[in-house]
Design an enzyme around this catalytic site. Structure first.
Site, short mmCIF file in Angstrom:
data_model
loop_
_atom_site.label_atom_id
_atom_site.label_comp_id
_atom_site.label_asym_id
_atom_site.label_seq_id
_atom_site.Cartn_x
_atom_site.Cartn_y
_atom_site.Cartn_z
CE1 TYR A 297 -4.35 1.71 0.44
CE2 TYR A 297 -2.84 3.59 1.47
CZ TYR A 297 -3.92 3.06 0.90
OH TYR A 297 -4.90 3.97 0.66
CG PHE B 70 -0.84 9.16 -4.94
CD1 PHE B 70 -0.28 9.64 -5.95
CD2 PHE B 70 -0.22 8.56 -4.18
CE1 PHE B 70 0.66 9.00 -6.54
CE2 PHE B 70 1.02 7.96 -4.37
CZ PHE B 70 1.48 8.28 -5.73
CD GLU B 71 -6.16 3.30 -2.66
OE1 GLU B 71 -6.40 3.11 -1.43
OE2 GLU B 71 -6.77 3.00 -3.42
CB ILE B 72 0.74 2.96 -5.89
CG1 ILE B 72 0.64 4.23 -6.69
CG2 ILE B 72 1.41 1.78 -6.43
CD1 ILE B 72 2.06 4.58 -7.28
#
Length: 566
Positions: free
Chosen positions: A396, A453-455
């Protein structure tokens, strides 16, 4: 470059007023060297087909006489390292010329300097051409495919069409329709170079490379800098090896978002994906228009997929009482709760919280980067961000963290504690409970990762633990009754079910989503990554409302040098 120095040597010592030796046909050498440089420069500038390694081997069909390289290296050293008058330069280079066995020894008049100028120009051009090839080779440009293939298949009509032409671009379109999903895929391999003429044998340049995974960009500058927060988190920025991770950008949007979205796409392509050509998946609750598909497909460098959301995932479930929901919406509207009256916002949060990871268009991927239609990226991303997640074993990644509106989650933590009581096996021993609770889990402090914003590692969100967690929360009906957001749902799961070492704070990227901006605090990082954000507007390290300091504190991480301790 060393391979063509022997040819340049013949040009260097061609005398203006002297008879040529019989050993070398200087006119033919001139033509061949010129053709070689022209071919090399054209290929390095106009072709996207050069995708090679740290070691480059050029196989050229030019039959020349091999001459020892040592005199030519001496000549280059003499020309480029000494500052002399014209006459001194001529004298020094004549001495070097005398040591080359294949050139006739003779006196040189003042006109000889003209040919030394020619040699200098040839060497400079050769150096520039070589640097250009190396630069293009290390840019990970996708291979050029010299045909267009456009294929359209519609299951209802069983109509098929195909077109092929000789242009340096490959595009494929497929349309499939089923009862649950309609998906459209557009794949663009490379841009056309505008040159459709067939290649000649003499133009062929073969590239070979080592199997070393560090081969491309292995020559990263010694002064390359990582953000201090990355050093503190003990991560590495992986070198490019030309092998992509199974990953894609994912955007949930509507047709009306198009002209805002195009600016976002350009940011991502210019700052990151133009080098890596990752796929991009676009999802909508209604069909995308042809205009949307055409415009977006023209901007994305990788494969583009357009998907339709299943109706039952974007509608009020049968376990939700719509009369109660209407009353709740009216009350939230009166109390000015953000998006409190919106049904579509509730659908979006519920879909992002649990269903998106299961969409068929994401089935082939291990990682995804959520890209909202109205975000900006202000800095170059100098590494493969998906490979970063894989290499550093991160599941995450976030860039901003803030406190959730309490009025939208009044009973969320109560239900989370009930679920953990039912499934204590899902709680990670090295979790981040201190990040989301200030009293050892008694209450929720509201801190969450901002999912704009999330990877993520998709396999974590597809796991039994997360799916059980989401399904339990979904059955409460509170995505509708209380307007739960996807951000606290994701964040609580990541904080409790993951090892804290699997969660990463990204810095050095520069990010904006209304109304908050993240800008690197370190000037050296902003300059290196060509950032265009204003550092004075950064909110990352604010001491109120934002939780990044909390994340650093509970993990024992050092704050960046330009961030003041409080």
């Amino acid at each position: 470059m060393l391979l063509f120095l022997p040819f340049l040597g013949n040009v260097v010592f061609k005398k203006k007023k002297k008879k040529q030796t019989e050993a070398v046909n200087f006119e033919q050498v001139d033509i061949e060297v010129c053709n070689f440089l022209e071919t090399l420069i054209k290929r390095s500038i106009t072709s996207n087909s050069l995708s090679c390694s740290y070691t480059h081997i050029f196989s050229l069909r030019i039959n020349r006489i091999s001459i020892g390289l040592t005199p030519y290296l001496s000549l280059i050293s003499t020309i480029f390292t000494q500052t002399m008058s014209d006459n001194e330069s001529i004298t020094a280079n004549k001495k070097v010329a005398d040591s080359i066995p294949s050139v006739e020894k003779s006196k040189t008049d003042n006109g000889g300097w003209n040919f030394l100028n020619i040699s200098l120009l040839g060497i400079v051009l050769a150096l520039l051409a070589t640097v250009s090839v190396l630069y293009q080779a290390n840019s990970n440009v996708a291979p050029v495919i010299e045909k267009i293939y456009v294929t359209e298949t519609v299951t209802a009509t069983t109509t098929e069409t195909s077109i092929s032409t000789s242009v340096s671009i490959s595009t494929s379109v497929s349309v499939s329709s089923t009862t649950a999903y309609e998906t459209k895929t557009v794949e663009k391999r490379a841009e056309s170079s505008g040159n459709t003429s067939p290649k000649r044998d003499s133009d062929i340049i073969e590239m070979k490379f080592h199997k070393d995974p560090r081969m491309i960009n292995a020559g990263r500058d010694e002064d390359y800098q990582m953000p201090s927060s990355d050093k503190s988190q003990k991560v590495v920025h992986p070198l490019d090896d030309g092998v992509k991770v199974k990953a894609a950008m994912v955007t949930l949007c509507r047709n009306g978002d198009l002209w805002t979205l195009v600016k976002t796409i350009r940011d991502i392509e210019d700052r990151f994906n133009g080098r890596y050509h990752y796929d991009w998946v676009f999802l909508n609750e209604v069909e995308f228009t042809e205009e949307f598909i055409d415009v977006v497909s023209s901007l994305v460098s990788g494969k583009v997929k357009f998907g339709l959301i299943e109706e039952k995932q974007w509608s009020i479930p049968d376990f939700v009482d719509e009369d109660i929901l209407d009353n709740v919406r009216d009350e939230m509207f009166d109390n000015e709760v953000l998006y409190g009256e919106s049904v579509s916002y509730r659908h979006m949060c519920r879909f992002q919280a649990g269903f998106i990871f299961q969409h068929p268009l994401l089935a082939e991927y291990d990682y995804s980067w959520r890209v909202d239609s109205d975000i900006n990226i202000f800095c170059n991303i100098p590494y493969d961000i998906f490979k970063f997640m894989q290499v550093n074993k991160k599941k995450y990644g976030f860039i901003l963290s803030l406190v959730e509106y309490e009025s939208t989650i009044p009973t969320l933590w109560t239900h989370v504690k009930k679920f953990i009581g039912m499934h204590p096996e899902y709680l990670n021993d090295n979790n981040l409970m201190e990040f989301i609770s200030d009293d050892d889990g008694e209450t929720f402090n509201g801190c969450h990762f901002w999912t704009n914003f999330e990877i993520i590692d998709l396999n974590f969100f597809r796991s039994q633990a997360y799916q059980d967690y989401f399904n339990y929360l979904d059955r409460t009906g509170n995505f509708f009754y209380e307007r739960w957001g996807d951000a606290p749902i994701h964040s609580i799961a990541a904080a409790l079910f993951l090892d804290r070492e699997e969660v990463h704070f990204f810095d050095g990227l520069g990010f904006y989503h209304p109304d908050f901006l993240s800008c690197p605090t370190e000037e050296s990082i902003r300059f290196q990554n060509a950032c265009t954000c204003e550092p004075a507007k950064d909110v990352t390290w604010w001491t109120f409302y934002f939780c990044t300091r909390q994340f650093f504190r509970v993990n024992g991480l050092d704050l960046p040098p330009d961030v003041l301790e409080v």
